[in-house]
Motif scaffolding. Structure first.
Motif, PDB file in Angstrom:
ATOM      1  N   ILE A 143      -2.971  -2.169   5.964  1.00 53.00           N
ATOM      2  CA  ILE A 143      -4.135  -2.599   5.172  1.00 53.00           C
ATOM      3  C   ILE A 143      -3.946  -2.237   3.705  1.00 53.00           C
ATOM      4  O   ILE A 143      -4.289  -3.027   2.813  1.00 53.00           O
ATOM      5  CB  ILE A 143      -5.423  -1.996   5.763  1.00 53.00           C
ATOM      6  N   LEU A 144      -3.377  -1.065   3.424  1.00 54.41           N
ATOM      7  CA  LEU A 144      -3.089  -0.705   2.034  1.00 54.41           C
ATOM      8  C   LEU A 144      -2.062  -1.660   1.421  1.00 54.41           C
ATOM      9  O   LEU A 144      -2.175  -2.040   0.249  1.00 54.41           O
ATOM     10  CB  LEU A 144      -2.583   0.728   1.952  1.00 54.41           C
ATOM     11  N   ALA A 145      -1.069  -2.057   2.214  1.00 60.98           N
ATOM     12  CA  ALA A 145      -0.071  -3.007   1.724  1.00 60.98           C
ATOM     13  C   ALA A 145      -0.710  -4.364   1.427  1.00 60.98           C
ATOM     14  O   ALA A 145      -0.368  -5.010   0.424  1.00 60.98           O
ATOM     15  CB  ALA A 145       1.055  -3.154   2.746  1.00 60.98           C
ATOM     16  N   LEU A 146      -1.656  -4.789   2.280  1.00 57.19           N
ATOM     17  CA  LEU A 146      -2.366  -6.050   2.005  1.00 57.19           C
ATOM     18  C   LEU A 146      -3.154  -5.969   0.706  1.00 57.19           C
ATOM     19  O   LEU A 146      -3.158  -6.914  -0.094  1.00 57.19           O
ATOM     20  CB  LEU A 146      -3.313  -6.384   3.160  1.00 57.19           C
ATOM     21  N   GLY A 147      -3.823  -4.842   0.495  1.00 58.00           N
ATOM     22  CA  GLY A 147      -4.568  -4.659  -0.751  1.00 58.00           C
ATOM     23  C   GLY A 147      -3.659  -4.677  -1.963  1.00 58.00           C
ATOM     24  O   GLY A 147      -3.974  -5.276  -2.995  1.00 58.00           O
ATOM     25  N   THR A 148      -2.503  -4.043  -1.848  1.00 56.62           N
ATOM     26  CA  THR A 148      -1.545  -4.017  -2.950  1.00 56.62           C
ATOM     27  C   THR A 148      -0.983  -5.411  -3.218  1.00 56.62           C
ATOM     28  O   THR A 148      -0.846  -5.820  -4.380  1.00 56.62           O
ATOM     29  CB  THR A 148      -0.412  -3.029  -2.632  1.00 56.62           C
ATOM     30  N   LEU A 149      -0.662  -6.143  -2.156  1.00 55.10           N
ATOM     31  CA  LEU A 149      -0.166  -7.513  -2.340  1.00 55.10           C
ATOM     32  C   LEU A 149      -1.212  -8.406  -2.994  1.00 55.10           C
ATOM     33  O   LEU A 149      -0.888  -9.243  -3.847  1.00 55.10           O
ATOM     34  CB  LEU A 149       0.261  -8.100  -0.999  1.00 55.10           C
ATOM     35  N   LEU A 150      -2.468  -8.238  -2.612  1.00 50.85           N
ATOM     36  CA  LEU A 150      -3.538  -9.026  -3.229  1.00 50.85           C
ATOM     37  C   LEU A 150      -3.696  -8.662  -4.691  1.00 50.85           C
ATOM     38  O   LEU A 150      -3.890  -9.545  -5.543  1.00 50.85           O
ATOM     39  CB  LEU A 150      -4.851  -8.815  -2.475  1.00 50.85           C
ATOM     40  N   LEU A 151      -3.571  -7.376  -5.012  1.00 51.39           N
ATOM     41  CA  LEU A 151      -3.666  -6.942  -6.400  1.00 51.39           C
ATOM     42  C   LEU A 151      -2.525  -7.524  -7.227  1.00 51.39           C
ATOM     43  O   LEU A 151      -2.735  -8.035  -8.333  1.00 51.39           O
ATOM     44  CB  LEU A 151      -3.647  -5.406  -6.461  1.00 51.39           C
TER      45      LEU A 151
ATOM     46  N   LEU B 147     -12.675  -7.212  -2.591  1.00 50.73           N
ATOM     47  CA  LEU B 147     -11.816  -7.239  -1.414  1.00 50.73           C
ATOM     48  C   LEU B 147     -10.711  -6.194  -1.509  1.00 50.73           C
ATOM     49  O   LEU B 147     -10.405  -5.504  -0.534  1.00 50.73           O
ATOM     50  CB  LEU B 147     -11.222  -8.630  -1.219  1.00 50.73           C
ATOM     51  N   ILE B 148     -10.116  -6.049  -2.689  1.00 49.92           N
ATOM     52  CA  ILE B 148      -9.070  -5.043  -2.880  1.00 49.92           C
ATOM     53  C   ILE B 148      -9.634  -3.642  -2.658  1.00 49.92           C
ATOM     54  O   ILE B 148      -9.024  -2.814  -1.971  1.00 49.92           O
ATOM     55  CB  ILE B 148      -8.435  -5.183  -4.287  1.00 49.92           C
ATOM     56  N   LEU B 149     -10.803  -3.365  -3.231  1.00 48.86           N
ATOM     57  CA  LEU B 149     -11.418  -2.052  -3.029  1.00 48.86           C
ATOM     58  C   LEU B 149     -11.745  -1.805  -1.557  1.00 48.86           C
ATOM     59  O   LEU B 149     -11.519  -0.699  -1.045  1.00 48.86           O
ATOM     60  CB  LEU B 149     -12.690  -1.934  -3.874  1.00 48.86           C
ATOM     61  N   ALA B 150     -12.251  -2.827  -0.881  1.00 48.42           N
ATOM     62  CA  ALA B 150     -12.568  -2.666   0.540  1.00 48.42           C
ATOM     63  C   ALA B 150     -11.302  -2.388   1.351  1.00 48.42           C
ATOM     64  O   ALA B 150     -11.289  -1.519   2.235  1.00 48.42           O
ATOM     65  CB  ALA B 150     -13.273  -3.913   1.066  1.00 48.42           C
ATOM     66  N   LEU B 151     -10.219  -3.108   1.036  1.00 48.81           N
ATOM     67  CA  LEU B 151      -8.956  -2.870   1.738  1.00 48.81           C
ATOM     68  C   LEU B 151      -8.430  -1.470   1.474  1.00 48.81           C
ATOM     69  O   LEU B 151      -7.955  -0.793   2.395  1.00 48.81           O
ATOM     70  CB  LEU B 151      -7.917  -3.922   1.334  1.00 48.81           C
ATOM     71  N   TYR B 152      -8.512  -1.016   0.232  1.00 48.83           N
ATOM     72  CA  TYR B 152      -8.048   0.340  -0.083  1.00 48.83           C
ATOM     73  C   TYR B 152      -8.891   1.400   0.620  1.00 48.83           C
ATOM     74  O   TYR B 152      -8.353   2.385   1.137  1.00 48.83           O
ATOM     75  CB  TYR B 152      -8.046   0.577  -1.592  1.00 48.83           C
ATOM     76  N   PHE B 153     -10.207   1.217   0.639  1.00 44.79           N
ATOM     77  CA  PHE B 153     -11.068   2.193   1.317  1.00 44.79           C
ATOM     78  C   PHE B 153     -10.817   2.217   2.822  1.00 44.79           C
ATOM     79  O   PHE B 153     -10.731   3.281   3.436  1.00 44.79           O
ATOM     80  CB  PHE B 153     -12.551   1.925   1.027  1.00 44.79           C
TER      81      PHE B 153
ATOM     82  N   GLY C 141      -8.062   1.217   4.454  1.00 43.45           N
ATOM     83  CA  GLY C 141      -6.726   1.738   4.704  1.00 43.45           C
ATOM     84  C   GLY C 141      -6.656   3.244   4.519  1.00 43.45           C
ATOM     85  O   GLY C 141      -6.065   3.960   5.334  1.00 43.45           O
ATOM     86  N   SER C 142      -7.273   3.735   3.454  1.00 41.31           N
ATOM     87  CA  SER C 142      -7.287   5.175   3.211  1.00 41.31           C
ATOM     88  C   SER C 142      -8.046   5.911   4.311  1.00 41.31           C
ATOM     89  O   SER C 142      -7.618   6.977   4.764  1.00 41.31           O
ATOM     90  CB  SER C 142      -7.935   5.482   1.863  1.00 41.31           C
ATOM     91  N   GLY C 143      -9.154   5.337   4.745  1.00 45.21           N
ATOM     92  CA  GLY C 143      -9.933   5.961   5.827  1.00 45.21           C
ATOM     93  C   GLY C 143      -9.139   6.049   7.117  1.00 45.21           C
ATOM     94  O   GLY C 143      -9.179   7.069   7.817  1.00 45.21           O
ATOM     95  N   LEU C 144      -8.412   4.993   7.441  1.00 42.40           N
ATOM     96  CA  LEU C 144      -7.587   5.018   8.654  1.00 42.40           C
ATOM     97  C   LEU C 144      -6.468   6.048   8.557  1.00 42.40           C
ATOM     98  O   LEU C 144      -6.173   6.750   9.530  1.00 42.40           O
ATOM     99  CB  LEU C 144      -7.008   3.632   8.926  1.00 42.40           C
ATOM    100  N   ILE C 145      -5.855   6.141   7.386  1.00 43.39           N
ATOM    101  CA  ILE C 145      -4.783   7.124   7.210  1.00 43.39           C
ATOM    102  C   ILE C 145      -5.333   8.536   7.310  1.00 43.39           C
ATOM    103  O   ILE C 145      -4.747   9.409   7.966  1.00 43.39           O
ATOM    104  CB  ILE C 145      -4.044   6.883   5.880  1.00 43.39           C
ATOM    105  N   ILE C 146      -6.478   8.783   6.692  1.00 41.33           N
ATOM    106  CA  ILE C 146      -7.097  10.113   6.765  1.00 41.33           C
ATOM    107  C   ILE C 146      -7.462  10.457   8.204  1.00 41.33           C
ATOM    108  O   ILE C 146      -7.239  11.578   8.666  1.00 41.33           O
ATOM    109  CB  ILE C 146      -8.326  10.182   5.830  1.00 41.33           C
ATOM    110  N   ARG C 147      -8.011   9.497   8.942  1.00 40.25           N
ATOM    111  CA  ARG C 147      -8.369   9.744  10.337  1.00 40.25           C
ATOM    112  C   ARG C 147      -7.133  10.023  11.189  1.00 40.25           C
ATOM    113  O   ARG C 147      -7.194  10.784  12.141  1.00 40.25           O
ATOM    114  CB  ARG C 147      -9.144   8.569  10.920  1.00 40.25           C
TER     115      ARG C 147
END
Length: 139
Positions: free
Chosen positions: A15-23, A39-45, A47-53
Motif C-alpha cells: 500500500i505504501l508503494a502504491l501511494g508512492t507510485l501515485l505521488l 488518496l495518497i494520504l489515505a494510502l500512506y496512513f 500502509g503505515s498502520g498495517l506496518i505498525i500493527r
C-alpha cells in the motif's frame, strides 16, 4: 525489530508503494489535484498502520485472534459465497446482452466480450461443481 505478522507487513509495504507510485505519477504528469492528495494520504496512513500493527506483538496477536474467531470466519465465508453467486448472476445476464448488442450494432467487439463473459461463467460453474464434489468426498 521483529515482524510478527508478515502478511500484514507485506500488505502495508504494498500500500505504501502504491501511494508512492501515485505521488510520482502525479508529479510527472503535473496533474496534482486534491483528490489525488487525499488518496495518497489515505494510502500512506493505511500502509503505515498495517506496518505498525505487524511490528507490535500485542497488535499482531490481536489480529490473529480476530482472524481465528469463528464468527468472523462465518461472515467471510458467507460474503465470499454471496459475491461468487452475484458474479455468476451478473455474468449470466451480461452474456446475452453483449450478444444482442453485437448483433444489433454489427460490432464484433461486443460478441467477443460476450464470448469472454460466457467463458468466465462456464469456468465458475465448473469450479462450483468440482468444489462441491471435493467437499462432499471429504465429509
Amino acid at each position: 525489530m521483529k515482524i510478527y505478522n508478515k502478511k500484514s507487513f507485506a500488505e502495508g509495504i504494498f500500500i505504501l508503494a502504491l501511494g508512492t507510485l501515485l505521488l510520482i505519477a502525479d508529479f510527472t504528469n503535473d496533474s496534482f489535484e486534491i483528490k489525488g492528495a487525499v488518496l495518497i494520504l489515505a494510502l500512506y496512513f493505511m500502509g503505515s498502520g498495517l506496518i505498525i500493527r505487524s511490528l507490535s506483538f500485542k497488535l499482531a496477536k490481536a489480529d490473529r485472534l480476530e482472524q481465528l474467531d469463528e464468527r468472523n470466519q462465518l461472515v467471510e465465508l458467507k460474503s465470499k459465497s454471496k459475491a461468487f453467486k452475484l458474479t455468476q448472476i451478473i455474468s449470466f445476464v451480461l452474456m446475452p446482452v453483449m450478444f444482442v448488442m453485437g448483433k444489433l450494432s454489427g460490432n464484433e467487439g461486443f460478441i467477443c466480450t460476450g464470448v469472454g463473459i460466457g467463458l468466465v461463467f462456464s469456468i465458475s460453474m465448473f469450479a462450483e461443481i468440482f468444489s462441491f464434489f471435493c467437499c462432499d468426498a471429504k465429509n
